[in-house]
Design an enzyme around this catalytic site. Sequence first.
Site, PDB file in Angstrom:
ATOM      1  N   LEU A  46       0.872  -1.180   0.000  1.00  0.00           N
ATOM      2  CA  LEU A  46       0.000   0.000   0.000  1.00  0.00           C
ATOM      3  C   LEU A  46       0.905   1.225   0.000  1.00  0.00           C
ATOM      4  O   LEU A  46       1.803   1.340   0.834  1.00  0.00           O
ATOM      5  CB  LEU A  46      -0.909  -0.014   1.233  1.00  0.00           C
ATOM      6  CG  LEU A  46      -1.939  -1.156   1.264  1.00  0.00           C
ATOM      7  CD1 LEU A  46      -2.576  -1.279   2.638  1.00  0.00           C
ATOM      8  CD2 LEU A  46      -3.009  -0.972   0.185  1.00  0.00           C
ATOM      9  N   HIS A  66       3.619  -9.156  11.396  1.00  0.00           N
ATOM     10  CA  HIS A  66       4.840  -9.531  10.677  1.00  0.00           C
ATOM     11  C   HIS A  66       5.504 -10.693  11.422  1.00  0.00           C
ATOM     12  O   HIS A  66       5.636 -10.645  12.648  1.00  0.00           O
ATOM     13  CB  HIS A  66       5.789  -8.335  10.580  1.00  0.00           C
ATOM     14  CG  HIS A  66       7.032  -8.664   9.818  1.00  0.00           C
ATOM     15  ND1 HIS A  66       7.052  -8.721   8.438  1.00  0.00           N
ATOM     16  CD2 HIS A  66       8.266  -9.007  10.232  1.00  0.00           C
ATOM     17  CE1 HIS A  66       8.261  -9.073   8.047  1.00  0.00           C
ATOM     18  NE2 HIS A  66       9.015  -9.258   9.114  1.00  0.00           N
TER      19      HIS A  66
HETATM   20  C1  GAR Z   1       1.749 -14.827   8.186  1.00  0.00           C
HETATM   21  O1  GAR Z   1       2.839 -15.540   8.703  1.00  0.00           O
HETATM   22  C2  GAR Z   1       2.004 -13.332   8.258  1.00  0.00           C
HETATM   23  O2  GAR Z   1       2.691 -12.944   9.413  1.00  0.00           O
HETATM   24  C3  GAR Z   1       2.845 -13.118   7.036  1.00  0.00           C
HETATM   25  O3  GAR Z   1       2.256 -13.945   6.054  1.00  0.00           O
HETATM   26  C4  GAR Z   1       1.608 -15.064   6.681  1.00  0.00           C
HETATM   27  C5  GAR Z   1       0.160 -15.125   6.217  1.00  0.00           C
HETATM   28  O4  GAR Z   1      -0.481 -16.288   6.659  1.00  0.00           O
HETATM   29  N1  GAR Z   1       2.877 -11.733   6.672  1.00  0.00           N
HETATM   30  C6  GAR Z   1       3.952 -11.121   6.174  1.00  0.00           C
HETATM   31  O5  GAR Z   1       4.984 -11.691   5.916  1.00  0.00           O
HETATM   32  C7  GAR Z   1       3.795  -9.626   5.929  1.00  0.00           C
HETATM   33  N2  GAR Z   1       5.068  -8.992   5.741  1.00  0.00           N
HETATM   34  P1  GAR Z   1      -2.076 -16.415   6.733  1.00  0.00           P
HETATM   35  O6  GAR Z   1      -2.641 -16.025   5.362  1.00  0.00           O
HETATM   36  O7  GAR Z   1      -2.315 -17.869   7.026  1.00  0.00           O
HETATM   37  O8  GAR Z   1      -2.573 -15.519   7.829  1.00  0.00           O
END
Ligand code: GAR
Length: 201
Positions: free
Chosen positions: A95, A111
């Site tokens: 975004l 994160h």
């Molecule tokens: C999670 O581990 C989240 O922390 C990460 O992606 C995954 C999504 O899993 N986010 C990032 O890396 C953002 N920078 P989900 O779709 O099962 O919630």
Amino acid sequence: MLTKIAVFVSGGGTNLQALIDAQKAGLIKSGRIKLVISSSPKAYALERAKKAKIPAVVVSKKQLGSQEAFEEEIKRLLTDNKIDLIVLAGFMSILSENFTKDYPKRIINVHPSLIPSFCGKGFYGLKVHEAALAYGVKVTGATVHFVNEIPDGGEIIMQKAVAIREDDTAETLQKRVMRLAEWKILPASVEKVSYEIKKNR
Ligand code: GAR
């Protein structure tokens, strides 16, 4: 009035599920999830929203043609649904500052590391855990923070540490960080911020 929440997703949606479960269990009591926005039509998170009877829409940058059109469409949905709080729960689209500046302290993100380690541009999903293992840190975790114009640079709301095991792979570590940290601190942070917004209304 309860804080109206929109959850932005792109993939599996286990963090969305944790929020739905926390709402059902009464752990989130100051806000209600009113809308799910997915950047991908294939996200399993859409099924989770459907099961929980939460309206869900796909906003595709590819279809809309530009970052500007993508963000305008999201803004329209947020305004139409009178959303107070945006939760990025595995949302893999960037975004721009043009978007984030309109929602100061109204966007939060989860994160999968202890910020300021393994964060910023290029660090998302499994890549974060691969980087932690490659570096050889013995402790990692998750962070929930406010979103501003700096990638992963906004004020920290909550963090939780998770120990790394000798035999961890990026996949086993990702799962454990989700289970022990993300699924706990994301709902708790959403309740905290929803309560603040509700109180200051
Ligand atoms: C999670 O581990 C989240 O922390 C990460 O992606 C995954 C999504 O899993 N986010 C990032 O890396 C953002 N920078 P989900 O779709 O099962 O919630």
